[in-house]
Design an enzyme around this catalytic site. Structure first.
Site: not given
Length: 272
Positions: A2-3, A55, A88, A107, A260
């Protein structure tokens, strides 16, 4: 990952659900989640203010600044009963009204810190390398020019540098370069003050529009509250490889810029 706009969507949703909520207990199941301080310090605290820097999510309680970074796939959920499936889920914050705020991260890259409250957020270890947010009035064309005009880095990597302008990630860097008509591989040393002023104006316009549309829901990011971002419907070049450029009709290409994924129109975007 997410930005800035996506983090803003989450923080705004959490504020609607959790304003002044009292944390009565904290369970941490993945110790590495805690980068600085202990999440159990939040027991007995009410969440008074919700904000964002780049962020990073910032929860201000009575006595602490609680900082969270969701990284690749972190999500927050609010449940009305204790979750039975805790796979998770790395932390559960019990609330005084019987609800449970859960942090879920498949993750395990997300991190949180708890610090005594301060007026200078940039003094906190977790935020010491984070620059001005893209919404901050300190971010001007002159500021950007002074920060980058001596650098031989390419424009895209400068946009991704959170120490310069915080909140821009890969998706929006691609969109910003296209909207400015600049090849993302352009050298910072070759950018003019006029270029920098345009970059700052375009950055604010694009990221504010994305915020208003609920962010961009692509790849692994999705709001944990069922909020689907609509800005992906407005993407001009990101993930549009093989399609005609919306400006000139030339085919959009995907290249790699320092590992990228980068999308551009070679016809519209000038390399400096």
């Amino acid at each position: 990952m997410p930005e800035g706009p996506e983090v803003q969507v989450v923080i705004r949703t959490l504020q609607e659900k959790l304003q002044d909520a009292l944390i009565t207990d904290v369970e941490v199941f993945y110790p590495k989640l805690e980068e600085d301080g202990h999440l159990t310090d939040l027991i007995g605290q009410r969440i008074r203010k919700f904000s964002r820097l780049g962020k990073y999510m910032i929860f201000e309680t009575d006595d602490y600044d609680w900082i969270a970074h969701m990284r690749m796939e972190g999500k927050f959920y609010v449940f009305f009963s204790a979750p039975e499936d805790r796979r998770h889920i790395h932390a559960i914050f019990h609330l005084d009204d019987g609800r449970y705020l859960c942090y879920h991260d498949t993750r395990k890259f997300g991190r949180m810190s708890v610090y005594p409250k301060t007026e200078d957020l940039h003094s906190l270890p977790m935020l010491k390398n984070v620059g001005y947010d893209y919404t901050d009035p300190h971010v001007t064309g002159d500021y950007l020019y002074q920060e980058i005009h001596h650098s031989r880095r390419c424009l895209k990597m400068a946009l991704l540098d959170q120490r310069i302008i915080a909140g821009i990630g890969n998706i929006y860097a691609n969109e910003i370069c296209f909207a400015c008509g600049l090849d993302p591989r352009s050298r910072c040393t070759r950018l003019s003050k006029k270029d920098c002023a345009l970059i700052v104006d375009v950055t604010r316009r694009i990221l504010n529009e994305a915020d208003a549309l609920g962010g961009t829901t692509v790849h692994s990011f999705a709001s944990g509250f069922g909020v689907t971002g609509r800005f992906q419907q407005h993407l001009q070049v990101h993930m549009q490889d093989g399609k005609p450029c919306p400006r000139c009709g030339h085919t959009i290409e995907k290249i790699m810029v320092q590992n990228r994924g980068t999308y551009l129109c070679r016809n519209c975007q000038k390399r400096k």
